[in-house]
Design an enzyme around this catalytic site. Structure first.
Site, short mmCIF file in Angstrom:
data_model
loop_
_atom_site.label_atom_id
_atom_site.label_comp_id
_atom_site.label_asym_id
_atom_site.label_seq_id
_atom_site.Cartn_x
_atom_site.Cartn_y
_atom_site.Cartn_z
CD GLU A 280 -4.24 3.57 -10.92
OE1 GLU A 280 -3.39 2.87 -11.53
OE2 GLU A 280 -5.43 3.58 -11.22
CB CYS A 314 4.12 2.96 -11.61
SG CYS A 314 3.11 4.09 -12.56
P1 NAD Z 1 5.34 4.56 -1.19
O1 NAD Z 1 4.24 3.58 -1.19
O2 NAD Z 1 6.45 4.37 -0.24
O3 NAD Z 1 4.74 6.00 -0.91
C1 NAD Z 1 3.66 6.52 -1.64
C2 NAD Z 1 3.03 7.63 -0.82
O4 NAD Z 1 2.41 7.07 0.32
C3 NAD Z 1 4.06 8.61 -0.30
O5 NAD Z 1 3.51 9.89 -0.34
C4 NAD Z 1 4.27 8.15 1.12
O6 NAD Z 1 4.71 9.18 1.96
C5 NAD Z 1 2.89 7.69 1.48
N1 NAD Z 1 2.83 6.73 2.58
C6 NAD Z 1 3.74 5.82 2.98
N2 NAD Z 1 3.29 5.15 4.07
C7 NAD Z 1 2.06 5.64 4.34
C8 NAD Z 1 1.08 5.36 5.34
N3 NAD Z 1 1.27 4.44 6.28
N4 NAD Z 1 -0.07 6.08 5.33
C9 NAD Z 1 -0.27 7.02 4.37
N5 NAD Z 1 0.61 7.32 3.42
C10 NAD Z 1 1.76 6.64 3.40
O7 NAD Z 1 5.86 4.68 -2.67
P2 NAD Z 1 6.98 5.64 -3.26
O8 NAD Z 1 8.30 4.95 -3.08
O9 NAD Z 1 6.83 7.02 -2.78
O10 NAD Z 1 6.54 5.65 -4.77
C11 NAD Z 1 6.95 4.68 -5.65
C12 NAD Z 1 5.93 3.59 -5.83
O11 NAD Z 1 4.74 4.13 -6.36
C13 NAD Z 1 6.39 2.57 -6.82
O12 NAD Z 1 6.07 1.29 -6.38
C14 NAD Z 1 5.60 2.91 -8.07
O13 NAD Z 1 5.45 1.88 -8.96
C15 NAD Z 1 4.33 3.40 -7.50
N6 NAD Z 1 3.63 4.25 -8.44
C16 NAD Z 1 2.49 3.75 -9.03
C17 NAD Z 1 1.82 4.49 -9.98
C18 NAD Z 1 0.59 3.97 -10.64
O14 NAD Z 1 -0.16 4.75 -11.21
N7 NAD Z 1 0.31 2.69 -10.59
C19 NAD Z 1 2.29 5.77 -10.32
C20 NAD Z 1 3.44 6.25 -9.70
C21 NAD Z 1 4.09 5.47 -8.76
#
Ligand code: NAD
Length: 511
Positions: A280, A314
Site C-alpha cells: 500500500e 496517502c
Molecule cells: P516510508 O516508506 O519512508 O516508511 C514506511 C515504513 O517503512 C516506515 O516504518 C519506515 O521506517 C520503513 N522503512 C523505510 N526503509 C525501510 C527499509 N529499507 N526496510 C524496511 N522498512 C523500511 O514512508 P513514510 O514517510 O513513513 O510514510 C509515508 C508514505 O506512506 C507516504 O508515501 C504515504 O502515501 C504512504 N502511505 C500509504 C498508505 C496506503 O495505504 N497506500 C497508507 C499510509 C501511508
C-alpha cells in the site's frame, strides 16, 4: 503576499508537557517499551533503546527497545513454531479471539488515543477516530475468518471431484508507517490472524507505543504466544531488519504500507524468495470540482480530505482541479472554511483541529515544495509557512492554500504528504482527466458532479483504485482499499482483504 496569514487561528498557546500528559493515561500497563516476542516483553540483547518524540513539543515521550536483525530472525522462528498450532485452530476460535481484541481496543480507546497523539501529534479527536477505524478491521476480520470458503468445481471427467481450498500462507512480515499508528497495523494483522497466519510486525520508529499497546490488549484477549510478535527498531536498524523480514525464507508474505520508493526496494528484496507481497504505497490524489457540483459540499469535503492528519494521509487530496466557471466562488468558500475550521495547536490542547507535522523530514519536504512553487509564480491565499506566534515547540506548519501553481513544480507532480493545497483551473472534462491521470501513481481520486453520465465516464476513466464521488472519504473496513500503477499491489479490508493471506490449493479426487 500572505494577506490572510494573520487570520489563522491558534487553538491554544498553552504549554503542554508530554511527560505530564503521558502520566494521565489511566491504564499505565498499556505504555509498553519492550518488544513483544513469543508472548514475552523483551529488551534488545544489546540493551539499546531509541527515543520517541512528541512532534507537538519535541519533548521525549519515552524510549523503546531497539531490536536488530538477529532478534527479528528469532521472532520469525517463534512465529514459525506458533504457526504449526495456530493454523489448526478453527475459524470460530480465531474469530472469538479477534472479537475479544476488538472489544478491548474499544474499551481502552481514550488511553490509546492519548498515547497515539503523544507520539504522532494528531489531534486527539482524530486519534480517537483512528482507534474506531482500526478496531473496525479487527471486528470485520473476526467475521470474515468464518467465511474463507473454498469451492467444489464440476469435474470434466466422471468419477472425479475437484475441491478448491484456501490455506494460510504462513508467517507474515509486516512493516507499517507512522501516519496511522494503530489502523495500519490492525488492517494487516487482523486479516492475517483471521486467515490462520502468524505475524512479525515492525512498526514505524516514530510510533512504536501504539503498536505495543495493541500487543498488550491482544495478550489480554488470549491471542496465544508467538502468533503476534512486534519488534520495534530505530531508523538506524531499519534497513537490516527490513532485509531480514524480506529475505528470510521462513517468511512467506510481506505486507507493507509506506512510500513507493521503499515499497519498490522491499518488493525487490522479497523476490529473492518469491514471497507474496501486498504493497500500500504513496498516492497523489486528484480532487476535481466540475461546474455542476454542489460547491458547499465540495469545499467541506475538501477540508477533511486535504487537511485531516495535517495532510499526512496517502489518500489525501493532492491536486485540486476546479472548473474555470466556478473557480473564484470555490476558492472563496474554501478559504473561508479553512479560516473558520482549522485551529492549529498541540493535539491535546482544547479546540485543536489541526496538529503538527509528524516528522521534521516531512516538514522540510513540504517547505521545499512550497518555496519551489512560490518561486515559479504561485500565490499563497492563506497560510504559507510556520505559524508566527505559536510558541509550543514542534513541527507546525499552517494549512496553506495556493493559486496560480505551475503544473511542472514538485507540488503538482509528487505526493506532498502535508498541508499544501494547490487549486488549479480547468476548462473541459477531457483536459482534467488527462491532467489527473498524468502521474505514475493511482491510489485515490475524488470528483464532484451531479450529472450521472459524467459520473460514470469520469469514475471509469480515472486511473486509481478508489474513487470518491461527491465525497472526500474512501476509507472503510467494508470496501477494498488499495491502488493501481505505482501505488502498489493488493487490497486491504473488505471480503477481498483476507485472500491476501491465503493460498489456493486444489484437490483432484478420483474414485
Ligand atoms: P516510508 O516508506 O519512508 O516508511 C514506511 C515504513 O517503512 C516506515 O516504518 C519506515 O521506517 C520503513 N522503512 C523505510 N526503509 C525501510 C527499509 N529499507 N526496510 C524496511 N522498512 C523500511 O514512508 P513514510 O514517510 O513513513 O510514510 C509515508 C508514505 O506512506 C507516504 O508515501 C504515504 O502515501 C504512504 N502511505 C500509504 C498508505 C496506503 O495505504 N497506500 C497508507 C499510509 C501511508
Amino acid at each position: 503576499t500572505r494577506p490572510l496569514r494573520s487570520l489563522m487561528k491558534f487553538a491554544s498557546n498553552d504549554k503542554i508537557s508530554a511527560v505530564e500528559e503521558l502520566a494521565k493515561i489511566n491504564d499505565q500497563s498499556l505504555v509498553r517499551s519492550k518488544a513483544y516476542v513469543d508472548g514475552k516483553w523483551t529488551d534488545a540483547a544489546s540493551g539499546l533503546t531509541f527515543d520517541v518524540t512528541d512532534p507537538g513539543t519535541l519533548e521525549k515521550v519515552g524510549s523503546v527497545a531497539d531490536m536488530d536483525a538477529t532478534e527479528v530472525r528469532k521472532a520469525i522462528n517463534v512465529a514459525t513454531e506458533a504457526f504449526v498450532t495456530w493454523k489448526k485452530t478453527t475459524a470460530k476460535e480465531r474469530s472469538v479471539l479477534l472479537r475479544k481484541w476488538h472489544d478491548l481496543i474499544i474499551s481502552n480507546k481514550d488511553d490509546l488515543a492519548r498515547l497515539m497523539t503523544l507520539e504522532s501529534g494528531k489531534p486527539v479527536a482524530e486519534a480517537t477516530g483512528e482507534i474506531f477505524y482500526g478496531a473496525s478491521f479487527v471486528e470485520w476480520f473476526s467475521e470474515e475468518a468464518k467465511r474463507a470458503y473454498g469451492d467444489l468445481v464440476p469435474s470434466p471427467v466422471s468419477n472425479s471431484r475437484i475441491v478448491v481450498m484456501k490455506q494460510p500462507v504462513g508467517v507474515v512480515g509486516i512493516i507499517t508507517p507512522y501516519n496511522f499508528p494503530n489502523a495500519m497495523i490492525t488492517r494487516k494483522v487482523s486479516a492475517a490472524l483471521a486467515a490462520g497466519c502468524t505475524v512479525v510486525v515492525r512498526p514505524a520508529s516514530e510510533t512504536p507505543f501504539s503498536a505495543l499497546a495493541l500487543c498488550e490488549l491482544a495478550e489480554r484477549a488470549g491471542i496465544p504466544p508467538g502468533v503476534l510478535n512486534v519488534v520495534p527498531c530505530s531508523s538506524e536498524n531499519t534497513p537490516a531488519v527490513g532485509n531480514e523480514l524480506t529475505t528470510n525464507p521462513l517468511v512467506r508474505k510481506i505486507s507493507f504500507t509506506g512510500s513507493t520508493a521503499v515499497g519498490k526496494q522491499l518488493m525487490g528484496q522479497a523476490s529473492t524468495t518469491m514471497k507474496k507481497v501486498s504493497l500500500e504505497l504513496g498516492g497523489n490524489a486528484p480532487f476535481i470540482v466540475f461546474e455542476d457540483a454542489d460547491l458547499t459540499i465540495a469545499a467541506k469535503q475538501l477540508i477533511m480530505c486535504k487537511f485531516r492528519n495535517s495532510g499526512q494521509t496517502c489518500v489525501s487530496a493532492n491536486r485540486v482541479y476546479v472548473h474555470e466557471s466556478v473557480y473564484d466562488d470555490f476558492v472563496d468558500k474554501f478559504v473561508n472554511l479553512v479560516k473558520e475550521e482549522l485551529h492549529v495547536g498541540h493535539g491535546l490542547s482544547e479546540g485543536t483541529t489541526f496538529g503538527p507535522m509528524m516528522t521534521e523530514r516531512g516538514m522540510l519536504k513540504v517547505e521545499d515544495q512550497l518555496q519551489r512553487a512560490i518561486d515559479a509564480g504561485a500565490r499563497v491565499v492563506i497560510g504559507g509557512g510556520r505559524p508566527e506566534g505559536l510558541n509550543v515547540g514542534g513541527y507546525y506548519l499552517e494549512p496553506t492554500v495556493l493559486v496560480d501553481v505551475s503544473d511542472n513544480v514538485p507540488m503538482s507532480c509528487e505526493e506532498t504528504f502535508g498541508p499544501l493545497c494547490p487549486l488549479y483551473k480547468f476548462s473541459s472534462d477531457e483536459e482534467v482527466l488527462r491532467r489527473a491521470n498524468n502521474v505514475p501513481v493511482g491510489l485515490a481520486g475524488y470528483f464532484f458532479s451531479r450529472d450521472i453520465g459524467r459520473i460514470f465516464r469520469v469514475a471509469e476513466g480515472i486511473e486509481v483504485g478508489m474513487v470518491g464521488v461527491n465525497t472526500g472519504i474512501v476509507s472503510t473496513e467494508v470496501a477494498p482499499f488499495g491502488g493501481v500503477k505505482e501505488s502498489g499491489a493488493g487490497r486491504e479490508g473488505s471480503r477481498y482483504g483476507i485472500d491476501e493471506y491465503l493460498n489456493i490449493k486444489y484437490m483432484n479426487v478420483a474414485f
